[in-house]
Design an enzyme around this catalytic site. Sequence first.
Site: not given
Length: 303
Positions: A8, A48, A52, A169, A192, A221-222, A253-254
């Site tokens: 996105s 997006g 990112n 997502q 994640n 990822t945490l 996260g990106d």
Amino acid sequence: MAILVSGSLAFDTITNFPGRFADQILPDQVHILNVSFLVPTLRRELGGCAGNIAYTLRALGSTPVVLAALGNDGGDYLARMQAQGMDTRQVLTVADTYTAQAIIITDADNNQITAFHPGAMMRAHEIGLPEERSQIRLALIGPDGREAMLRRAQDLADAGIPFVFDPGQGLPMFNGEELAAFVAKARWVALNDYEARMLTDRMGTDLATLSRSHLAGVIVTLGADGCEVWIQGECHRVAGVQADAVLDPTGCGDAFRGGLLHGLEQGWDLLRCVRLGNRLGALKIACRGGQNHVVSPELLAQA
């Protein structure tokens, strides 16, 4: 060489709620939920997942090829990407709709509530891979329109381009059979911890079993606790990095994925790629917005 980033492009309207969501929501009344949060700050940022990730890749010196859709209000976004040296030839501009919009509320515990309007993203399936693909070393499939994600996986598999499956997502749009088909075509999977639980539940498997396959790794990822990296059934823990400040988790996260892709392009082992990703996530959370952090040569040298 180049890295294709599919996903996105969006405008993020970011607000901050100084309290805690948990204090405003009555658990026994969620069936009649009606809440309002006073948000004294508001910013509009470029965002997006594709935008990112591409931003961080470019800051690291890689060349991202952005494959995504913008709406009729996306001219300035497109111009900024081009000014930064990104390859935007596969960015579709849709004249009769808006660019995707995310409205994000972040509370004092860095929990987030997001409303997302997909806009032009729902036309992203109309975009194909670049005709000239010899310079594309690897790719990432991020959250996008459902049909776009399905097409992207098949196109990349047909072209023999290894890719990271990063549904984010978009994961809830797919059932177990569809997720298994994505994984079968991917070289790596990035999630994640919440997404990892959903994916394995829907596929009827677990992370150890999932990683005992053709996959080169499954990355979970945490947040501040770092990452789990699953390679052929073995879990490796990579510690998190202490951030200088915690201002805005949007896009962390990106930023991590930008580091992951950069390292993979360089031929690093997966744990080293993840360590760079953790550093970039900690850098990003100390900045507001998903595309405002500055990557120093020293950070890259420490990876």
